[in-house]
Design a protein around this motif. Sequence first.
Motif, PDB file in Angstrom:
ATOM      1  N   ALA A 276      20.432 -57.347  -1.750  1.00 23.80           N
ATOM      2  CA  ALA A 276      20.149 -56.020  -1.188  1.00 23.80           C
ATOM      3  C   ALA A 276      19.226 -56.144   0.021  1.00 23.80           C
TER       4      ALA A 276
ATOM      5  N   PHE B  35      21.170 -57.583   3.024  1.00 22.36           N
ATOM      6  CA  PHE B  35      22.011 -56.551   3.645  1.00 22.36           C
ATOM      7  C   PHE B  35      21.182 -55.692   4.607  1.00 22.36           C
ATOM      8  N   CYS B  36      19.974 -55.314   4.173  1.00 18.35           N
ATOM      9  CA  CYS B  36      19.105 -54.451   4.983  1.00 18.35           C
ATOM     10  C   CYS B  36      18.665 -55.143   6.273  1.00 18.35           C
TER      11      CYS B  36
ATOM     12  N   LEU C 273      25.978 -54.917  10.565  1.00 18.67           N
ATOM     13  CA  LEU C 273      26.781 -54.965   9.338  1.00 18.67           C
ATOM     14  C   LEU C 273      28.241 -55.244   9.684  1.00 18.67           C
TER      15      LEU C 273
ATOM     16  N   THR D  26      28.465 -50.995   1.460  1.00 11.17           N
ATOM     17  CA  THR D  26      27.246 -50.169   1.458  1.00 11.17           C
ATOM     18  C   THR D  26      27.526 -48.713   1.813  1.00 11.17           C
TER      19      THR D  26
ATOM     20  N   TRP E 263      27.794 -47.626   4.769  1.00 12.36           N
ATOM     21  CA  TRP E 263      26.841 -47.362   5.848  1.00 12.36           C
ATOM     22  C   TRP E 263      27.291 -48.119   7.093  1.00 12.36           C
TER      23      TRP E 263
ATOM     24  N   SER F 122      22.787 -51.326   9.748  1.00 13.21           N
ATOM     25  CA  SER F 122      21.685 -51.792   8.897  1.00 13.21           C
ATOM     26  C   SER F 122      20.373 -51.116   9.276  1.00 13.21           C
TER      27      SER F 122
ATOM     28  N   LEU G  50      19.947 -48.396   6.865  1.00 12.79           N
ATOM     29  CA  LEU G  50      20.204 -48.783   5.479  1.00 12.79           C
ATOM     30  C   LEU G  50      18.888 -49.128   4.783  1.00 12.79           C
TER      31      LEU G  50
ATOM     32  N   LYS H   6      19.229 -47.719  -0.994  1.00 11.08           N
ATOM     33  CA  LYS H   6      20.679 -47.510  -0.838  1.00 11.08           C
ATOM     34  C   LYS H   6      21.436 -48.831  -0.965  1.00 11.08           C
ATOM     35  N   SER H   7      20.857 -49.872  -0.386  1.00  9.78           N
ATOM     36  CA  SER H   7      21.484 -51.192  -0.454  1.00  9.78           C
ATOM     37  C   SER H   7      21.554 -51.678  -1.906  1.00  9.78           C
ATOM     38  N   LYS H   8      20.488 -51.431  -2.660  1.00 13.89           N
ATOM     39  CA  LYS H   8      20.441 -51.883  -4.069  1.00 13.89           C
ATOM     40  C   LYS H   8      21.477 -51.144  -4.920  1.00 13.89           C
TER      41      LYS H   8
END
Length: 614
Positions: free
Chosen positions: A503, A506-507, A512, A520, A522, A525, A528, A532-534
């Motif tokens: 997670a 990703f952030c 992305l 995601t 989204w 990033s 993000l 939200k990522s989790k």
Amino acid sequence: MSASGVLSFTQQGWEQVLAKVKRAVVYLDAACAESLHWGCGSTRLLEAVGGPDCHLREFEPDAIGGGAKQPKAVFVLSCLLKGRTVEILRDIICRSHFQYCVVVTTVSHAVHLTANHVPAAAAAEMEGQQPVFEQLEEKLCEWMGNMNYTAEVFHVPLLLAPVAPHFALTPAFASLFPLLPQDVHLLNSARPDKRKLGSLGDVDSTALTPELLLQIRCLVSGLSSLCEHLGVREECFAVGSLSRVIAADLANYAPAKNRKKTAAGRASVVFVDRTLDLTGAVGHHGDNLVEKIISALPQLPGHTNDVMVNMIALTALHAEEENYNVVAPGCLSQSNDTTVKALWEALLNTKHKEAVMEVRRHLVEAASRENLPIKMSMGRVTPGQLMSYIQLFKNNLKALMNHCGLLQLGLATAQTLKHPQTAKWDNFLAFERLLLQSIGESAMSVVLNQLLPMIKPVTQRTNEDYSPEELLILLIYIYSVTGELTVDKDLCEAEEKVKKALAQVFCEESELSPLLQKITDWDSSINLTFHKSKIAVDELFTSLRDIAGARSLLKQFKSVYVPGNHTHQASYKPLLKQVVEEIFHPERPDSVDIEHMSSGLTDLLKTGFSMFMK
């Protein structure tokens, strides 16, 4: 499956289309374009259209209409003539000057009746009639602005993209994917008044959504047309829950009843759920050049099974990124060149080392035939060596045209051999082998803890490290090959650590990728948040657990993992290999996991795949 039969099935279908396209503006959707691409090639379509101005267009909402000097249009579509598809048809025709419109659909009229909720009994009485197509023909004339103009709507089963003699794909069904255990909850929530499904084993056609059922019926209709072309009566078998629904639908497909009574031959069709074994789909133990080419080179736009080959080396342009879009890309499909098709089949069927040597041999022979100044070199094949042979053709237009297909496969090979992804292939393979040894000796929590240090943010990653997408590939491999999990405190803790690390990665991505955007939900990033990522990663792990438990309902094919012993290392044994071995083993009793789907009272007396022996 007859190799020539599959190819002729596709080519005969396209001949029906090509007979209609003379001097027409032709609109194709992506799936039909892919069938044409592998079946007979776009050159064949261009020749059939003829004329100095040839207009091929993608079927899409913003497609350009036909001008005042373009009175004829042919639409070749892989979907139902319903809803949004009909709206796009209307909009294109209304902004054009067409006087003659032909619409070819790969979906049979029988399926259109089903889509329009016509009862089976009423549909049976309409045999020989095509009211849905006739109504659309009237609409086409209305949109063209004159009821005396000509409109035709008919069905051609352009189901397959024949990649090789015994290997065909179905581009229109690239998104059709088996159900996972989490889908049972969605199906239950969509049918509150009906009996609750306990597991995927309870799923039948009555439990599926109307949209999924229609997609299955479209596939079944195409397969029935293929069996009709081959002159066979099919016996249907299934491994997995969605395969069982598809096999049962094909076995009981009403429009095929008369065909089955008169068919001279017999064939066994085995459907297998892909989710039962995703290990091979994401693994790197296949020692095959084509697999590496498809993995390394960018996807050909609009296609699901071909790649873009950079052709700049054969031009006077500098090999710089800004020039890449100046020259049209090459590809793997060379449907009109028999010599190159033979090379392509060799690449599919031989190991990596033999395949690159075969590419070199073909290039050397082609250069010799063209009297090009070739310098022979033996030993290991290198990308530089292949490029030196390819460069010989650069300034010789005749030689270039004579061997264009070969040069595309040669460039694809050279570009793959020097691609960073190919260098990383061995890293993946080493990790997968280590993983296979660990599974027999360690718990899943230990394996995940081994993966944890590999999860690095973009600021700490080198070219040797794994990107987020590559980490997801490794996770799918881990969960699919391990199979059903024992969920305990250690596993939950290890998963939580991996989830948090992913997670965070990703952030922190600078951009992305399309896959991460989809996961995601989204676009960037920047916006993000970790929370939200989790949530997205938690959902991802729900799917991973489902993948691990995909074989839980099977009895015989529960594992794709073969434990090691004193003489052999632990290994992966593909589910498809197990299924085929089981089918052809003469002394085995019927397998409980390969279900025979009956198509009538007589067939209810038959069980298992003893049918295969006939």
